[in-house]
Design a protein around this motif. Structure first.
Motif, short mmCIF file in Angstrom:
data_model
loop_
_atom_site.label_atom_id
_atom_site.label_comp_id
_atom_site.label_asym_id
_atom_site.label_seq_id
_atom_site.Cartn_x
_atom_site.Cartn_y
_atom_site.Cartn_z
N LYS A 163 0.80 -1.16 -0.04
CA LYS A 163 -0.06 0.04 0.07
C LYS A 163 1.06 1.54 0.00
N ARG A 164 0.47 2.19 -0.86
CA ARG A 164 1.27 3.36 -1.02
C ARG A 164 1.28 4.37 0.38
N ASP A 165 0.45 4.38 1.22
CA ASP A 165 0.19 5.05 2.46
C ASP A 165 1.17 4.16 3.23
N LEU A 166 1.22 2.98 3.40
CA LEU A 166 2.00 2.34 4.14
C LEU A 166 3.36 2.63 4.02
N VAL A 167 3.96 2.67 2.68
CA VAL A 167 5.05 3.33 2.24
C VAL A 167 5.46 4.58 2.80
N ALA A 168 4.37 5.33 2.79
CA ALA A 168 4.65 6.78 3.27
C ALA A 168 4.78 6.83 4.98
#
Length: 281
Positions: A124-129
């Motif tokens: 998930k992109r928000d997890l990367v962030a």
């Protein structure tokens, strides 16, 4: 162990808690206590449970452990299974311990169930962030350079460090895939996968058994405590009257006072006099 050391339990295991000041020679600056596992006597002959094994057909079992056995030859060209081979021994190489696809699919399903993966299987992109906020944006770039196409696997490991409960199902899933694809540490993969399967299949029954044992011990303590007051009342009456009227009449006096039958009181008094289990504390 030092005089100030104390034992405590975590699950089925026991540990020593030793004040740091009792072990200055260790040369480690610790605030509080050192923790050491309690070493139990071990003659190295059998496992603690002493479970017998059953070796029949395609399966071999011992206690809570069960394995599928490939009865074909472990070395050289395959050979047909003969009836005489069904009860023979086998080598560990013949055990079906690990299926790469089974492990990978299981871990992916766990990661997806916790919302860590996109529908296409990517992180998930928000997890990367969220990881970048803690480890720094440059850590994402370094992961891509060092681990190539497996950089997301490494980030899921970092996510488990920051956001998963240690040794939880999510933690196992993220770390098993990272060990396999990023670190190429097959020994740790096999070890953690064995633990994962144990926690899925057998740990609940193990913890239930421990809970039953603790409940039984607690019930025994409560029963014992409930009778302490009655015993003390009986002994006070007996100690007062036995010197003058003897144990038989003193026991009758207890019965008249509602402290139980004279016969039971006398038996308990005799055990007390002999230093038995009923000695009051």
């Amino acid at each position: 162990m030092t005089p100030n050391a104390k034992k405590f339990k975590v699950g089925l295991d026991e540990y020593w808690s030793v004040p740091a000041e009792d072990l200055p020679e260790m040369g480690i600056s610790v605030v509080g206590n050192y923790i050491f596992p309690v070493e139990k006597p071990d003659d190295k002959l059998k496992f603690p449970s002493s479970s017998s094994s059953e070796n029949m057909g395609f399966y071999a079992t011992s206690g809570a452990i069960q394995h599928f056995v490939n009865r074909e030859r472990p070395y050289g060209p395959p050979a047909p299974i003969r009836p005489s081979d069904q009860s023979k021994g086998f080598a560990a190489i013949q055990l079906a311990l690990f299926d790469d696809l089974e492990v990978d699919f299981e871990c992916l399903e766990v990661l997806n169930a916790h919302g860590w993966l996109e529908r296409n299987g990517e992180i998930k992109r928000d997890l990367v962030a969220d990881i970048a906020k803690i480890d720094g944006v440059c850590s994402i770039t370094k992961a891509k350079i060092q681990f190539g196409e497996n950089w997301e696997v490494l980030l899921l490991e970092r996510a488990a460090v920051h956001f998963a409960e240690p040794l939880s199902r999510l933690w196992y899933a993220a770390n098993i895939r990272s060990l396999y694809y990023a670190h190429h540490d097959d020994i740790r993969v096999g070890y953690l996968w064995a633990e994962y399967r144990f926690k899925m299949k057998m740990e609940l029954n193990t913890l239930r058994g421990e809970k039953v044992l603790k409940a039984a011990a607690k019930a025994a303590d409560q029963t014992n405590s409930a009778h302490i007051g009655l015993r003390e009342a009986r002994f006070r009456v007996m100690e007062r009257f036995v010197p003058t009227i003897g144990p038989d009449k003193a026991a009758i006096e207890c019965e008249l006072r509602g402290l139980g039958s004279a016969q039971a009181v006398k038996r308990q008094w005799n055990r007390f006099q002999g230093g038995g289990r009923d000695t009051p504390k």
